[in-house]
Scaffold this active site. Structure first.
Site, PDB file in Angstrom:
ATOM      1  N   ARG A 178      48.972  31.528  50.401  1.00 48.28           N
ATOM      2  CA  ARG A 178      49.988  31.487  49.353  1.00 48.28           C
ATOM      3  C   ARG A 178      51.372  31.884  49.901  1.00 48.28           C
ATOM      4  O   ARG A 178      52.387  31.356  49.440  1.00 48.28           O
ATOM      5  CB  ARG A 178      49.611  32.348  48.147  1.00 48.28           C
ATOM      6  N   GLU A 181      52.245  37.151  37.182  1.00 43.39           N
ATOM      7  CA  GLU A 181      52.819  37.485  38.487  1.00 43.39           C
ATOM      8  C   GLU A 181      54.271  37.044  38.701  1.00 43.39           C
ATOM      9  O   GLU A 181      55.046  37.762  39.338  1.00 43.39           O
ATOM     10  CB  GLU A 181      51.958  36.866  39.603  1.00 43.39           C
TER      11      GLU A 181
HETATM   12  N1  MTE Z   1      50.087  43.696  33.717  1.00 43.71           N
HETATM   13  C1  MTE Z   1      49.572  44.929  33.503  1.00 43.71           C
HETATM   14  N2  MTE Z   1      50.062  45.658  32.488  1.00 43.71           N
HETATM   15  N3  MTE Z   1      48.614  45.451  34.317  1.00 43.71           N
HETATM   16  C2  MTE Z   1      48.113  44.742  35.388  1.00 43.71           C
HETATM   17  O1  MTE Z   1      47.237  45.230  36.094  1.00 43.71           O
HETATM   18  N4  MTE Z   1      48.216  42.649  36.693  1.00 43.71           N
HETATM   19  C3  MTE Z   1      49.031  41.499  37.072  1.00 43.71           C
HETATM   20  C4  MTE Z   1      49.547  40.765  35.840  1.00 43.71           C
HETATM   21  N5  MTE Z   1      50.127  41.696  34.908  1.00 43.71           N
HETATM   22  C5  MTE Z   1      48.642  43.442  35.636  1.00 43.71           C
HETATM   23  C6  MTE Z   1      49.626  42.947  34.734  1.00 43.71           C
HETATM   24  C7  MTE Z   1      48.336  40.532  37.913  1.00 43.71           C
HETATM   25  S1  MTE Z   1      48.219  40.844  39.563  1.00 43.71           S
HETATM   26  C8  MTE Z   1      47.825  39.361  37.431  1.00 43.71           C
HETATM   27  S2  MTE Z   1      47.127  38.201  38.443  1.00 43.71           S
HETATM   28  C9  MTE Z   1      47.855  39.053  35.992  1.00 43.71           C
HETATM   29  O2  MTE Z   1      48.448  40.112  35.219  1.00 43.71           O
HETATM   30  C10 MTE Z   1      46.430  38.817  35.518  1.00 43.71           C
HETATM   31  O3  MTE Z   1      46.330  38.592  34.160  1.00 43.71           O
HETATM   32  P1  MTE Z   1      46.626  37.179  33.477  1.00 43.71           P
HETATM   33  O4  MTE Z   1      46.005  36.134  34.321  1.00 43.71           O
HETATM   34  O5  MTE Z   1      45.975  37.329  32.167  1.00 43.71           O
HETATM   35  O6  MTE Z   1      48.107  37.059  33.414  1.00 43.71           O
HETATM   36 MO1  MOS Z   2      46.674  39.144  40.605  1.00 44.67          MO
HETATM   37  S1  MOS Z   2      47.329  39.654  42.497  1.00 44.67           S
HETATM   38  O1  MOS Z   2      46.253  37.519  41.131  1.00 44.67           O
HETATM   39  O2  MOS Z   2      45.211  39.983  40.569  1.00 44.67           O
END
Ligand code: MTE
Ligand code: MOS
Length: 774
Positions: A322, A725
């Site tokens: 990536r 992200e």
């Molecule tokens: N937001 C919160 N509050 N806590 C988290 O651990 N993880 C992030 C993001 N936002 C995270 C977060 C990461 S690394 C990812 S990949 C996505 O949330 C995963 O959730 P989603 O696919 O439902 O967006």
């Molecule tokens: Mo998020 S780094 O893809 O868990």
């Protein structure tokens, strides 16, 4: 009929509403249960992990007798006690749960002590004596490249003729940039509790983004079939990628301990152990060489990237892929070579972290763009625009996917205007001319982030929806909740499918016994995929209800309409609950599964080409900072963000994700510094030495907008876009604002490393001083 349902107020459509997080009332009152809050079984034992104290050594012997004899200790578990596979590696089997004859980093688990209290277990693990025959340790990516030490083979992607383009370019800049790693610093550390069940089954509560993988790896380690293991996670207190693959280590140790003792066992890492024992964002060293014309347009570019993967592969393959896919960011690179080294170092194995390699790739290209602008004496804004992907031409990425949904020009135009970028740039120049010590800087940076797992097979999701006789619903899907608001979004989707109040939907924990084989909640695709799967499950039940109502009331299916907790059937109206009751009495099945796989994507890992991403999410940020050039301290003064969530499923949640992502990115690029000493010991393993941003670090003026009237052109769930992200990378504007503040006419392109801590800023100022003095 239930009176409360009848009197329920008319509802707005749930999808698109700014509803609060479903657990907000539990979070703020302390009632949300995390894994450590679950009632403890009567005979629970506690586990602590004995870790390697050296970075690289052959292990002559391990004496755990004093551990076994320590007060409160019930048993000890070593590699030799593992009945199945001694591995928790997610892709490659190179991650031992317990080290045997070789240790490869300080903090590597060697054994577990199982005791009657947490304290007893933690005290006991210190009593082991391990016979180390130390080996040379490789502690940074560049030494690894020099010695040819890699966890996976280096990869090269070439498009066009970068060599010729570089040679012919009228202007050229090359530089080595460094960008640090980052600890996920979830508030809830890694934890798992394993509870033996009847007939050799095992129930595991795990704080994990990937219950399915925990189930499989626990099954392998404990030598059971997968159907004898159930993994449950109601919520995590943050994960940020850190609990994607590595939660399995903690769960495996708890499970092995439970099997060995026959007792329920809990392993909860304390903060220091968590930071020492589990992986982080990869730090990168990147060399680039860019050729460009006098307008700032890139003609050819060469990247050589070396990342610290640590001692094993973990997710480093896809993370580095990536990074290769992201070093275009929003720019068209016609002639490009990207060489990516996946360095094996004697440090903890690095893993997923919000952005998953994307941030590091974008860090490189944004630095290069800035260098071009600064070499030509242009505003970087102009050079960014000059290189943006086009809509109908200049629109193919280095991995040969056509960018079909490009909105970066629109975002920039809107944000440049709404942030008063031009006026403020002039104000800043005037301010700096009159201020010797305090210097201001401003920067606008774009984000274009590909959505989907780059491994195509992971892009699948399942859901399970039950409608009960009283018209209420239980919702389950393969996604996990880590604070990001996935569960409320999926509940909104199901509420709209049935046209019932969101309060009638009970959200339930991720549970491998309800939805099998689920992918990790990662790659920001949780809502895209689980939302779609849940919609399909609910739609099946709705179709059955419709068919039943048509027959029962003798009307055409076209004359049946769901709305406002009711169902209009021809001229009659019944409540949703009444219809459900009637359907049940007629033996209509009121439970269904749904399944979704992301369309269109296909990608060939061998040639690095195809369509790895379903679509792209876009955004841009303007950050203005002030730097104290005597102390290196800095503050953000104002932040303006415009972000693209398509048609947002929930703008309140999405704005929270944008704000949180940006702030976490600022932490990565300015204050969070991981530091290892020459013995490979991590020195920064607690908040006393590792500085995450706090509320007081926020810019007083922080303006976040979502792009309006901008549905996803792809057929995603309600035309929304993933948001988890992408906003993290908006923080690149904060880094470049600092660099802008430091720059002078004599030193237009300061040598600033990330994180731009006060120390790094002072180093950059020192280097500039030599030029300023000339
Ligand atoms: N937001 C919160 N509050 N806590 C988290 O651990 N993880 C992030 C993001 N936002 C995270 C977060 C990461 S690394 C990812 S990949 C996505 O949330 C995963 O959730 P989603 O696919 O439902 O967006
Ligand atoms: Mo998020 S780094 O893809 O868990």
């Amino acid at each position: 009929m239930d009176a409360s349902l009848k009197s329920a107020p008319k509802r707005a459509a749930a999808v698109g509403a700014a509803l609060p997080h479903d657990s907000a009332h539990l979070h703020v009152t302390g009632q949300a249960s995390y894994t450590d809050d679950l009632p403890e079984p009567r005979d629970l034992l506690h586990v602590a992990v004995g870790m390697s104290t050296v970075a690289h050594a052959n292990v002559g012997g391990i004496d755990v007798t004093p551990v076994r004899d320590a007060p409160g200790v019930v048993d000890v578990c070593l590699a030799a006690d593992i009945p199945g596979a001694n591995n928790f590696g997610p892709i490659i089997d190179d991650d031992p749960i317990f080290a045997t004859d070789l240790v490869q980093f300080v903090g590597q688990p060697i054994f577990a002590a199982i005791a009657t209290s947490v304290d007893a277990a933690r005290k006991a693990v210190r009593l082991a004596s391990v016979d180390y025959e130390e080996l040379e340790a490789i502690l940074d990516p560049l030494s690894a490249v020099e010695k040819g030490s890699f966890v996976l083979p280096s990869e090269t992607l070439v498009r066009g003729d970068p060599e010729a383009a570089l040679a012919a370019a009228p202007n050229r800049v090359s530089r080595r940039v460094e960008v640090g790693g980052q600890d996920q610093f979830y508030l809830e550390g890694h934890i798992a509790m394993a509870i033996p069940q009847e007939d050799k089954c095992l129930l595991v509560y795990s704080s994990t983004q990937h219950p399915d993988e925990v189930q499989m790896l626990v099954a392998h380690a404990t030598h059971r079939p997968a159907n004898d293991v159930t993994v449950i996670c109601r919520r995590m207190g943050g994960a940020f990628g850190g609990k994607e693959s590595q939660a399995a280590l903690i769960a495996c140790i708890a499970a092995l301990s439970a099997d060995k003792t026959g007792h329920p066992c809990k392993l909860r890492l304390d903060r220091d152990d968590d930071m020492i024992m589990t992986g982080k964002r990869h730090d990168f060293v990147i060399d680039y060489d860019v050729g460009f014309d006098d307008t700032g347009r890139i003609l050819g570019i060469d990247f050589e990237m070396a990342s610290r993967c640590g001692m094993s592969a973990d997710l480093s393959g896809p993370v580095n892929d990536r990074a290769m896919f992201s070093c275009d960011n929003a720019y068209f690179l016609e002639n490009v070579r990207i060489l990516s080294h996946r360095c094996k170092t004697n440090t903890v194995s690095n893993t997923a972290f919000r952005g998953f390699g994307g941030p590091q790739g974008m860090f490189a290209i944004e630095y290069a763009i800035e260098d071009i602008a600064r070499a030509l004496g242009k505003d970087p804004l102009e050079v960014r625009r000059r290189n943006f992907y086009g809509k109908d031409e200049r629109n193919v990425t280095q991995y040969l996917q056509t960018v079909e949904d490009n909105v970066i020009d629109e975002i920039f135009d809107q944000l440049v205007a709404s942030s008063d970028y031009q006026e403020r740039r002039e104000d800043i120049s005037a301010f700096n001319a009159g201020s010797r010590i305090l210097k201001r800087g401003i920067s606008i940076t774009p984000v274009k982030f590909g959505i989907s797992f780059t491994n195509t097979l992971l892009n699948q999701a399942g859901a399970l929806v039950h409608v009960y006789k009283d018209g209420t619903v239980q919702l389950n899907h393969g996604g996990t909740e880590m604070g990001q608001g996935l569960y409320i979004k999926v509940a909104q989707i199901v509420a709209d499918e049935f046209q019932i109040d969101i309060g009638n939907i009970r959200i339930t924990a991720a549970d491998t016994s309800k939805v099998p084989n689920a992918s990790a909640t990662a790659a920001s695709s949780g809502a895209d995929m689980n939302g779609m799967a849940a919609k399909k499950a609910a739609a099946k039940i709705r179709a059955r209800l419709t068919e039943f109502a048509a027959k029962h009331f003798d009307v055409a299916e076209a004359d049946i309409e769901f709305g406002d907790n009711e169902v209009r059937v021809g001229d009659t109206t019944v409540s949703f609950a009444q219809l459900v009751q009637l359907a049940w009495a007629d033996r209509v099945p009121l439970s269904a599964t749904g399944f979704y796989k992301t369309p269109k994507i296909n990608y060939d890992r061998d040639t690095f080409s195809g369509q790895p991403f379903f679509y792209f999410a876009y955004g841009a940020a303007v950050t203005e900072v002030v730097v104290d050039t005597l102390s290196g301290e800095n503050r953000a003064l104002r932040v303006d963000i415009l972000h693209d969530c398509g048609d947002s499923l929930n703008p309140a949640i999405d704005i929270g994700q944008v704000e949180g992502g940006y702030v976490q990115g600022v932490g990565w690029l300015t204050s969070e510094e991981l530091w290892w000493n020459s013995r490979g010991e991590l020195g920064t393993h607690a908040p006393s030495t590792y500085k995450i941003p706090t509320c007081s670090d926020l810019a007083a003026d922080f303006r976040v907008e979502l792009m309006q009237s901008n549905p996803n052109p792809e057929d995603t769930i309600y035309r929304s876009k993933a948001v988890g992200e992408p906003p993290l990378m908006l923080a690149l504007s904060a880094f470049h604002a600092i660099r802008d503040a430091i720059a002078t006419d004599a030193c237009p392109a300061p040598e600033l490393r990330a994180p731009a801590t006060p120390e790094a800023i002072l180093d950059a100022l020192d280097t500039c001083q030599e030029l300023n003095d000339e």
